[in-house]
Design a protein around this motif. Structure first.
Motif, PDB file in Angstrom:
ATOM      1  N   GLY A  24      -6.297 -21.157 -50.110  1.00  0.00           N
ATOM      2  CA  GLY A  24      -6.041 -21.176 -48.753  1.00  0.00           C
ATOM      3  C   GLY A  24      -5.686 -19.631 -48.100  1.00  0.00           C
ATOM      4  O   GLY A  24      -5.148 -18.884 -49.083  1.00  0.00           O
ATOM      5  N   PRO A  83     -10.976 -24.316 -48.632  1.00  0.00           N
ATOM      6  CA  PRO A  83     -10.200 -24.408 -47.667  1.00  0.00           C
ATOM      7  C   PRO A  83     -10.787 -23.795 -46.156  1.00  0.00           C
ATOM      8  O   PRO A  83     -11.040 -22.560 -46.468  1.00  0.00           O
ATOM      9  CB  PRO A  83      -8.637 -24.069 -47.788  1.00  0.00           C
ATOM     10  CG  PRO A  83      -8.505 -24.312 -49.109  1.00  0.00           C
ATOM     11  CD  PRO A  83      -9.783 -23.978 -49.700  1.00  0.00           C
ATOM     12  N   GLU A  84     -10.573 -23.971 -45.134  1.00  0.00           N
ATOM     13  CA  GLU A  84     -10.988 -23.314 -43.843  1.00  0.00           C
ATOM     14  C   GLU A  84     -10.071 -21.803 -43.831  1.00  0.00           C
ATOM     15  O   GLU A  84      -9.076 -21.774 -44.095  1.00  0.00           O
ATOM     16  CB  GLU A  84     -10.627 -24.157 -42.598  1.00  0.00           C
ATOM     17  CG  GLU A  84     -11.146 -23.435 -41.293  1.00  0.00           C
ATOM     18  CD  GLU A  84     -11.064 -24.119 -40.116  1.00  0.00           C
ATOM     19  OE1 GLU A  84     -11.418 -23.527 -38.980  1.00  0.00           O
ATOM     20  OE2 GLU A  84     -10.328 -25.315 -40.112  1.00  0.00           O
ATOM     21  N   ASN A  85     -10.879 -20.760 -43.728  1.00  0.00           N
ATOM     22  CA  ASN A  85     -10.232 -19.416 -43.506  1.00  0.00           C
ATOM     23  C   ASN A  85      -9.805 -18.942 -44.866  1.00  0.00           C
ATOM     24  O   ASN A  85      -8.685 -18.668 -45.019  1.00  0.00           O
ATOM     25  CB  ASN A  85      -9.312 -19.351 -42.533  1.00  0.00           C
ATOM     26  CG  ASN A  85      -9.698 -19.546 -41.170  1.00  0.00           C
ATOM     27  OD1 ASN A  85     -10.887 -19.072 -40.916  1.00  0.00           O
ATOM     28  ND2 ASN A  85      -9.033 -20.115 -40.244  1.00  0.00           N
ATOM     29  N   SER A  86     -10.208 -19.465 -46.075  1.00  0.00           N
ATOM     30  CA  SER A  86      -9.970 -19.137 -47.472  1.00  0.00           C
ATOM     31  C   SER A  86      -9.826 -17.945 -47.503  1.00  0.00           C
ATOM     32  O   SER A  86     -10.332 -17.068 -46.815  1.00  0.00           O
ATOM     33  CB  SER A  86     -11.103 -19.805 -48.477  1.00  0.00           C
ATOM     34  OG  SER A  86     -12.261 -19.286 -48.161  1.00  0.00           O
ATOM     35  N   LYS A 116     -18.224 -23.594 -49.141  1.00  0.00           N
ATOM     36  CA  LYS A 116     -18.159 -24.828 -48.508  1.00  0.00           C
ATOM     37  C   LYS A 116     -16.965 -25.795 -48.864  1.00  0.00           C
ATOM     38  O   LYS A 116     -16.644 -26.675 -48.083  1.00  0.00           O
ATOM     39  CB  LYS A 116     -19.548 -25.435 -48.493  1.00  0.00           C
ATOM     40  CG  LYS A 116     -20.528 -24.478 -47.595  1.00  0.00           C
ATOM     41  CD  LYS A 116     -21.946 -25.370 -47.944  1.00  0.00           C
ATOM     42  CE  LYS A 116     -22.954 -24.241 -47.312  1.00  0.00           C
ATOM     43  NZ  LYS A 116     -24.559 -24.856 -47.356  1.00  0.00           N
TER      44      LYS A 116
END
Length: 539
Positions: A442, A392-395, A389
């Motif tokens: 990322g 980063p998004e799409n880690s 959570k």
């Protein structure tokens, strides 16, 4: 004569003082004055040979002058013979010292060379190995890993539903008063942490069980026990305790009941039956829960449960491995197969820690059948879920672990299994997550983070040291909610087996560098043969 004895004493004292076991040379290098000593000994040996030849010549060719002056000549041969005797003794002692020293040095150097063999591959470190580039890694991830993840979702849904039905049937065939109480299953492992890619896609479930009242289990983890060896600190024992081994929490208070009153909870008839059944699950003549007996009980219970509900399903259910009674295999009429593991476990107090016989993917680590392994799987799943959570998004953290486990699996198929497991790879990732900032994970950092994981694993292998992520980890987030007793314990080295088993270590290290060397070739091959995300190689 006195001079000779003095020389021998001097030689003996010199031998004692210079003996390598008394004053060992840690550098195992030849001292600077050793060559000079050896050279002097050689000169001394040559002088002794010359004196011996001269003495033989005098004894054979000059006997008559010795008769003319017996007093003088008798002293000289006696003195010369004495000098020669003590010199020879001195020479022999010095030679013995030198031979002893050389043997000790050779043995010491051999021991040192064995230790240096452990770092045989240190020149082939991952800094010099070219891993797949970022575009190729992205193609491989999109075409292979995402396709496997989609299949994993459907497998999970089926296994969870079927496991609930099977356990409900198991409870119905058990006697609630005398048999074990089986709780709902708990989903753990790579399938539920969303990083498993290797076929077959196997779901892992824990099934807690407990004895009927008034009996209970008393668990003894060895994590912080100083009397336990470091190779057993992740284990413990489970005692089966009766109503007389602790407070019963019964309101009737048995000791004050009259003769005509009967407590249903402490019914002596039921207790006798329960005691007999529990004794069958313990090691003979002890009250310690026995793994082998528990596995037999669980296999029998699962078989009875399946017999009750098999008419509802149009597939076959079989046991995959005889040594793992919870390893089940479902085969549909279409030929499709789904495998999953249901492992009976014992809960440690009121925590999310569980005692398990062994993890299905790995063999039992200790020989005794009363040593149960501690499972932190629930806490590990919670850590990965909560930590994701913050990333980063799409880690890329799970992608790194998926690629690494994929390469590990393919290399094991080539060279055979070693001491390195997917759990070790997962531990490497979790440690690395705490060391690097959130922004470093990322999606565009996939190549860099994958290389970091390989470097960290290599360092741990060379040092033969990889600490358990949960035990003794002061950096563990509070949200994991691990009991303080385990958080404050001494760290546990899960690479301890490499210290104890030299052959296993060499095999593992060799496998690791082969995996590195073949990484680019393997990923390129799978990427080129997966244009639409499907390949026969996946099956």
């Amino acid at each position: 004569m006195q001079a000779g004895i003095f020389k021998v004493c001097l030689v003996v004292v010199t031998a004692i003082v210079n003996h390598p076991l008394l004053f060992p040379n840690n550098k195992t290098a030849v001292p600077a004055n050793d060559d000079l000593i050896v050279e002097k000994l050689r000169e001394r040996e040559e002088n002794l040979k010359k004196e011996q030849l001269e003495l033989e010549r005098l004894l054979s060719g000059q006997k008559e002058p010795a008769e003319d002056n017996p007093k003088t000549e008798s002293k000289e041969p006696e003195g010369g013979s004495g000098w020669d005797l003590w010199s020879t003794v001195s020479m022999v002692i010095f030679l013995m010292i030198e031979v002893w020293r050389q043997d000790y040095k050779d043995n010491n150097s051999q021991e040192q060379s064995k230790e240096e063999d452990d770092l045989l591959f240190i020149g082939n470190n991952c800094h010099g190995v070219s891993l797949p580039n970022k575009p190729m890694l992205t193609i491989f991830h999109d075409q292979y890993i995402r396709a496997s993840t989609h299949d994993a979702v459907r497998s999970r849904e089926f296994v969870e539903g079927f496991a609930d039905d099977l356990l409900e049937a198991l409870r119905s065939v058990c006697n609630r008063d005398t048999d074990m109480e089986v709780e709902d299953s708990i989903c753990i492992g790579s399938m539920y942490e969303n990083w498993r890619v290797n076929r077959p896609l196997i779901c892992d479930l824990l099934v807690p069980f407990a004895p009927p009242e008034p009996y209970h289990f008393r668990c003894h983890p060895w994590v912080s026990d100083p009397s336990i060896g470091p190779d057993k600190q992740n284990y413990g024992t489970i005692q089966v305790c009766g109503p007389d081994d602790g407070p019963s929490n019964c309101v009737c208070d048995r000791k004050r009941l009259g003769e005509d009153m009967l407590c249903l909870l402490h019914n002596p008839i039921n207790n006798k039956k329960v005691t007999k059944d529990l004794n069958l699950l313990c090691l003979r003549n002890t009250n310690y829960l026995d793994i082998d007996q528990v596995m037999k009980w669980f296999q029998t219970a699962v078989t009875k449960a399946w017999g009750k509900i098999s008419h509802k399903y149009e597939f076959e259910l079989t046991f995959s491995h005889l040594d793992s009674p919870g390893a089940l295999r479902v085969k549909f009429k279409s030929g499709k197969v789904i495998s999953f593991n249901i492992s009976p476990v014992v809960q440690y107090e009121d925590t999310d820690l569980y005692f398990i016989s062994h993890f299905p993917s790995t063999p039992r680590g200790v020989s005794s059948s009363i040593y149960w392994m501690l499972s932190f799987a629930v806490y590990e799943r919670r850590f990965l879920k909560d930590f994701a959570k913050k990333l980063p998004e799409n880690s890329c953290h799970l992608s790194c672990l998926q690629i690494m486990t994929f390469l590990h699996s393919k290399q094991c198929h080539i060279t055979g299994p070693s001491g390195l497991t997917t759990y070790h790879l997962k531990t490497i990732l979790m440690h690395l997550l705490l060391r690097r900032p959130y922004s470093d994970w990322g999606a565009v950092m996939l190549e860099e983070r994958l290389r970091d994981m390989f470097k960290s694993l290599e360092k741990s292998l060379l040092e033969k040291k990889l600490y358990h992520f949960m035990v003794g980890n002061g950096k563990l987030p509070e949200t994991v909610n691990l009991p303080e007793h385990f958080r404050e314990a001494e760290p546990v080295n899960i690479f301890r087996s490499f210290v104890l088993n030299r052959d296993l270590y060499q095999k593992t290290l060799s496998m690791f560098y082969e995996m590195l060397k073949n990484a680019t070739v393997v990923i390129n091959e799978y990427s080129l043969h997966l244009p639409n995300g499907h390949s026969n190689k996946m099956h």
